[in-house]
Design a protein around this motif. Structure first.
Motif, mmCIF file in Angstrom:
data_model
loop_
_atom_site.group_PDB
_atom_site.id
_atom_site.type_symbol
_atom_site.label_atom_id
_atom_site.label_comp_id
_atom_site.label_asym_id
_atom_site.label_seq_id
_atom_site.Cartn_x
_atom_site.Cartn_y
_atom_site.Cartn_z
ATOM 1 N N SER A 179 0.847 -1.199 0.000
ATOM 2 C CA SER A 179 0.000 0.000 0.000
ATOM 3 C C SER A 179 0.879 1.244 0.000
ATOM 4 O O SER A 179 2.088 1.181 0.258
ATOM 5 C CB SER A 179 -0.911 0.009 1.225
ATOM 6 O OG SER A 179 -0.150 0.220 2.405
ATOM 7 N N TRP A 180 0.276 2.376 -0.300
ATOM 8 C CA TRP A 180 0.998 3.652 -0.298
ATOM 9 C C TRP A 180 1.613 3.928 1.070
ATOM 10 O O TRP A 180 2.781 4.315 1.179
ATOM 11 C CB TRP A 180 0.043 4.770 -0.690
ATOM 12 C CG TRP A 180 0.592 6.149 -0.581
ATOM 13 C CD1 TRP A 180 0.380 7.049 0.421
ATOM 14 C CD2 TRP A 180 1.477 6.804 -1.500
ATOM 15 N NE1 TRP A 180 1.062 8.224 0.185
ATOM 16 C CE2 TRP A 180 1.737 8.096 -0.991
ATOM 17 C CE3 TRP A 180 2.049 6.421 -2.708
ATOM 18 C CZ2 TRP A 180 2.550 8.998 -1.650
ATOM 19 C CZ3 TRP A 180 2.877 7.327 -3.367
ATOM 20 C CH2 TRP A 180 3.125 8.599 -2.839
ATOM 21 N N LEU A 193 7.509 4.104 -5.565
ATOM 22 C CA LEU A 193 6.747 5.274 -5.120
ATOM 23 C C LEU A 193 6.413 6.197 -6.289
ATOM 24 O O LEU A 193 5.266 6.611 -6.473
ATOM 25 C CB LEU A 193 7.551 6.029 -4.064
ATOM 26 C CG LEU A 193 6.846 7.209 -3.388
ATOM 27 C CD1 LEU A 193 6.025 6.709 -2.210
ATOM 28 C CD2 LEU A 193 7.856 8.233 -2.893
ATOM 29 N N ARG A 239 3.943 4.755 -8.668
ATOM 30 C CA ARG A 239 2.592 4.877 -8.119
ATOM 31 C C ARG A 239 2.024 6.276 -8.373
ATOM 32 O O ARG A 239 0.858 6.435 -8.723
ATOM 33 C CB ARG A 239 2.646 4.591 -6.615
ATOM 34 C CG ARG A 239 1.337 4.177 -5.990
ATOM 35 C CD ARG A 239 0.966 2.750 -6.374
ATOM 36 N NE ARG A 239 2.015 1.782 -6.089
ATOM 37 C CZ ARG A 239 2.169 1.174 -4.904
ATOM 38 N NH1 ARG A 239 1.358 1.466 -3.916
ATOM 39 N NH2 ARG A 239 3.124 0.287 -4.739
ATOM 40 N N SER A 281 -2.369 -0.855 -5.109
ATOM 41 C CA SER A 281 -1.655 0.402 -4.929
ATOM 42 C C SER A 281 -2.079 1.159 -3.691
ATOM 43 O O SER A 281 -1.404 2.083 -3.279
ATOM 44 C CB SER A 281 -1.871 1.309 -6.161
ATOM 45 O OG SER A 281 -1.407 0.664 -7.306
ATOM 46 N N TRP A 282 -3.170 0.790 -3.095
ATOM 47 C CA TRP A 282 -3.710 1.605 -2.010
ATOM 48 C C TRP A 282 -4.126 0.755 -0.823
ATOM 49 O O TRP A 282 -4.523 -0.391 -0.956
ATOM 50 C CB TRP A 282 -4.916 2.413 -2.501
ATOM 51 C CG TRP A 282 -4.546 3.281 -3.634
ATOM 52 C CD1 TRP A 282 -4.718 3.032 -4.961
ATOM 53 C CD2 TRP A 282 -3.870 4.520 -3.558
ATOM 54 N NE1 TRP A 282 -4.204 4.026 -5.715
ATOM 55 C CE2 TRP A 282 -3.681 4.965 -4.887
ATOM 56 C CE3 TRP A 282 -3.399 5.313 -2.511
ATOM 57 C CZ2 TRP A 282 -3.058 6.149 -5.185
ATOM 58 C CZ3 TRP A 282 -2.797 6.499 -2.812
ATOM 59 C CH2 TRP A 282 -2.619 6.901 -4.126
ATOM 60 N N THR A 308 -8.417 7.906 0.220
ATOM 61 C CA THR A 308 -7.927 7.714 -1.144
ATOM 62 C C THR A 308 -8.769 8.488 -2.141
ATOM 63 O O THR A 308 -8.254 9.116 -3.065
ATOM 64 C CB THR A 308 -7.955 6.217 -1.493
ATOM 65 O OG1 THR A 308 -7.134 5.508 -0.572
ATOM 66 C CG2 THR A 308 -7.435 5.988 -2.904
ATOM 67 N N TRP A 349 -0.121 14.354 -2.547
ATOM 68 C CA TRP A 349 1.018 13.639 -1.973
ATOM 69 C C TRP A 349 2.093 14.549 -1.391
ATOM 70 O O TRP A 349 3.054 14.071 -0.778
ATOM 71 C CB TRP A 349 1.654 12.729 -3.027
ATOM 72 C CG TRP A 349 1.975 13.424 -4.326
ATOM 73 C CD1 TRP A 349 1.141 13.615 -5.378
ATOM 74 C CD2 TRP A 349 3.221 14.024 -4.699
ATOM 75 N NE1 TRP A 349 1.785 14.282 -6.397
ATOM 76 C CE2 TRP A 349 3.064 14.539 -6.004
ATOM 77 C CE3 TRP A 349 4.449 14.151 -4.066
ATOM 78 C CZ2 TRP A 349 4.095 15.188 -6.672
ATOM 79 C CZ3 TRP A 349 5.486 14.804 -4.738
ATOM 80 C CH2 TRP A 349 5.296 15.309 -6.019
#
Length: 540
Positions: free
Chosen positions: A117-118, A148, A151, A174-175, A183, A193
Motif C-alpha cells: 500500500s501507499w 513510489l 505509483r 496500490s492503495w 484515497t 502527496w
C-alpha cells in the motif's frame, strides 16, 4: 543449561544492552563468526559494541528472534526493510536446518513491493532514512523510490480519466483498502502527496526528484512540490538545515524545464538565500535561472538591497548580471518582444537608482548600456534618468559627464525631449546640437518622404537641403492643383490637404530648431551654467 561463558553481552548503538547466546547467533551471522573465530566460549564476560547497527535496538531484537527461532521469522512490509539491512550488516548468509538465510528471505519479500500500500511504502522509506548508508548501498532505497514514483505516475494518469477509481484493477494493490475515503479525496487534488513526502529529509527528496525527472514526471508539479517542501521544512529548521535544503532545491530546480519554474518563486528563493550564505555555485545557478526569464519579472523584484560593505542603495551589480544571463545566447536568441519588455522594466529600474548619491558613474553607465540599442524604441526615459543622475551628482568631472552623455541615442529622443535637452544646462553644447540635428534630419526625411539611415553625428542640413525643404510644400500644392479631382477622389483630396498642412507645420518646427541650434551654440560658449532646473517630466 549452557554455562555463562556461552553468553554474549551486546551493546547496540548505545541504546540498549542485550545478553544473548553466542553459539545461537554465530551460527547465522558471518560477522560474529569472524569476530570470535573458533572460540569454544570458555572465556567469560565477552562483550561486543555496535555503533551503527541498522534499526538500532529494534533491529537487533528482530534479528535475534530469527536466530532463536531456528531461521524462521514473520516478514512483513513494516519490518522487511529493517531485517534486510540488519541481515546485510551482520552478514547473515548462512542457511541452517534447510532454512534460507535471512538475506535471501528478505529479498524474496521485497519482490512483493508492487503489492504494498501507499502507506507501507512511506513507512519503509522512512525507516531507510535512519540507516541510509546500508539501505542505499544495497539498492533498496532506489527500489522503493522507483515504486513510489511509479505509483504517483499511475495516479496522475488516472486524474485524466474520471472513470478510473481506486478499486479498479490498475489500483488494486496500490492503495491501503482501509483508507478508501482518504484515497478518494486524494484523487480530487493534484498535489495530494505533497504533505506525505514532506516528512523525508532533503537527501531522500533529492533521490526521489531525480527519479521523477528520469521518468519524465510533470516538471510543473515537481517545481510546486519543491517550493512547498522548502516552505514547510525551513519554518522550523536550523540555519545549517535551511542552507542545505536551499542549495539542494536550487540544484534540482536548475535541472527542470525553466518554463515550469516561476520567476516570482525564484526571487523568493533569492531573498531566502541572502541570509543563508549559500555556496557561490548555487547562487550562480539561481541568478542564471532568473536572468534567463527576466522578461517575466516585476520591476519591484529587482529592487534588491546592496550586500553589506557596498554603499549603493540597491544591488545594481546583481541586475547587470541578470541582464548578462538574459542575453547569454545573443540578441538574436531573444525575441524582439521579450527584449523590449525587459528594456521597459530596466528603464524603470534605472529611474529608481539614478537618485542614489553613492552610485558611481561607471556602474550607472554599465546599467544603461547593458542592453543593446535595438531594445529601446525611445530614449526619453533614459534621458530623464540621466538628467536626474546629473542633478544629484553635480560634482562630476567633465570626462564623467561625457561618459553619461555617451549613453544616449539622440536619434531616438522625442521632439519634446530634444527641446528640453537643448535648454538643459546639465548637458554639454555638443549634446544639445546632436539632439537638435537628429530632430532636424527626421523632419527633413518626413518632408522628403525618405528613410535613408544617417549617423547622428553628421545630421546638420546643408544650405541646399534647407532650400529644398522650403520648396516641398509648394510642390505639393502645385501637384494638387493640377489634379482633376472628381467626387470619387474626395478621399485622395483630403489626404493631400492633410499632407500640405503637415508639411507647413514641419517647416515651422524646422526653422525654429535651426534658430535654437544657433542660439544654443552661442549661449554655451558665452555663458556659464545657470541654477539647476527642475527635473523634466517627459512622459507624464
Amino acid at each position: 543449561m549452557e554455562d555463562s561463558g556461552s553468553y554474549l553481552e551486546v551493546d547496540v548503538n548505545g541504546q540498549e544492552v542485550f545478553f544473548v547466546n553466542k553459539r545461537t547467533l554465530t551460527s547465522f551471522s558471518g560477522k560474529l563468526s569472524k569476530l570470535f573465530g573458533k572460540s569454544t566460549g570458555s572465556r567469560k564476560n565477552l562483550k561486543v559494541i555496535f555503533h551503527d547497527l541498522p534499526g538500532g535496538a529494534k533491529g537487533f531484537e528482530l534479528m535475534a528472534r530469527f536466530c532463536y527461532n531456528n531461521g524462521r521469522a514473520e516478514i512483513t512490509p513494516t519490518n522487511v526493510v529493517v531485517l534486510h539491512c540488519v541481515a546485510l550488516f551482520m552478514e547473515m548468509t548462512k542457511e541452517v536446518s534447510g532454512s534460507l538465510s535471512l538475506i535471501e528471505q528478505t529479498k524474496l519479500s521485497l519482490k512483493e513491493i508492487s503489492y504494498w500500500s501507499w502507506s507501507e511504502l512511506l513507512v519503509a522509506l522512512k525507516q531507510c532514512q535512519s540507516f541510509m548508508t546500508v539501505a542505499d548501498s544495497s539498492g533498496l532505497v532506489i527500489k522503493l523510490i522507483d515504486s513510489l514514483v511509479g505509483r504517483l505516475r499511475l495516479v496522475s494518469a488516472s486524474d485524466e480519466s474520471l472513470s478510473t477509481s481506486p478499486d479498479s484493477s490498475g489500483f488494486r494493490y496500490s492503495w491501503d483498502t482501509k483508507s478508501t475515503e482518504s484515497t478518494k479525496n486524494c484523487f480530487s487534488r493534484t498535489n495530494w502527496w505533497f504533505d506525505d513526502l514532506v516528512v523525508f529529509n532533503i537527501e531522500m527528496i533529492e533521490k526521489a526528484i531525480k527519479v521523477m525527472i528520469t521518468q519524465k514526471f510533470d516538471n510543473r508539479v515537481i517545481c510546486r512540490f519543491l517550493l512547498n517542501y522548502q516552505k514547510s521544512k525551513c519554518a522550523t529548521a536550523t540555519m545549517d538545515e535551511k542552507r542545505k535544503t536551499t542549495e539542494t532545491l536550487i540544484d534540482l530546480l536548475s535541472t527542470l524545464d525553466q518554463c515550469a519554474v516561476p520567476c516570482k518563486s525564484l526571487f523568493g528563493i533569492l531573498r531566502v538565500a541572502f541570509g543563508l550564505n549559500i555556496c557561490k555555485s548555487c547562487r550562480n545557478k539561481l541568478e542564471v535561472m532568473i536572468g534567463s526569464q527576466l522578461d517575466q519579472a516585476a520591476m519591484d523584484s529587482l529592487l534588491v538591497p546592496s550586500p553589506p560593505g557596498v554603499n549603493f542603495l540597491y544591488d545594481v551589480n546583481l541586475v547587470i548580471r541578470f541582464l548578462k544571463y538574459f542575453l547569454l545566447g545573443g540578441v538574436s536568441w531573444v525575441s524582439s518582444t521579450r527584449l523590449k519588455k525587459v528594456a521597459k522594466m530596466i528603464d524603470l529600474y534605472i529611474a529608481e537608482v539614478a537618485p542614489d548619491p553613492c552610485l558611481k558613474p561607471s556602474k550607472f553607465i554599465a546599467l544603461v548600456m547593458a542592453l543593446p540599442d535595438s531594445a529601446r524604441e525611445s530614449y526619453d526615459e533614459v534621458y530623464r534618468s540621466l538628467d536626474m543622475y546629473l542633478e544629484v551628482h553635480a560634482g562630476l568631472s567633465e570626462e564623467e559627464q561625457k561618459m553619461i552623455c555617451s549613453a544616449m541615442n539622440y536619434e531616438k529622443l522625442s521632439l519634446e525631449a530634444c527641446e528640453h535637452l537643448a535648454q538643459n544646462t546639465k548637458f554639454s553644447a555638443k549634446s544639445a546640437v546632436q539632439a537638435l540635428s537628429c530632430q532636424q534630419f527626421k523632419i527633413k526625411s518626413l518632408i522628403k518622404g525618405t528613410n535613408h539611415p544617417r549617423h547622428h553625428s553628421d545630421l546638420s542640413c546643408s544650405p541646399s537641403e534647407k532650400d529644398n525643404m522650403g520648396n516641398d510644400s509648394n510642390q505639393i500644392v502645385i501637384y494638387a492643383q493640377k489634379l482633376d479631382l472628381s467626387t470619387e477622389n474626395e478621399k485622395l483630396k483630403e489626404n493631400l490637404r492633410g499632407m500640405q498642412w503637415r508639411v507647413m507645420e514641419l517647416e515651422k518646427v524646422c526653422r525654429k530648431m535651426q534658430n535654437q541650434m544657433e542660439n544654443v551654440i552661442k549661449s554655451k560658449l558665452s555663458t556659464t551654467p545657470s541654477n539647476p532646473r527642475s527635473l523634466p517630466r517627459l512622459c507624464s
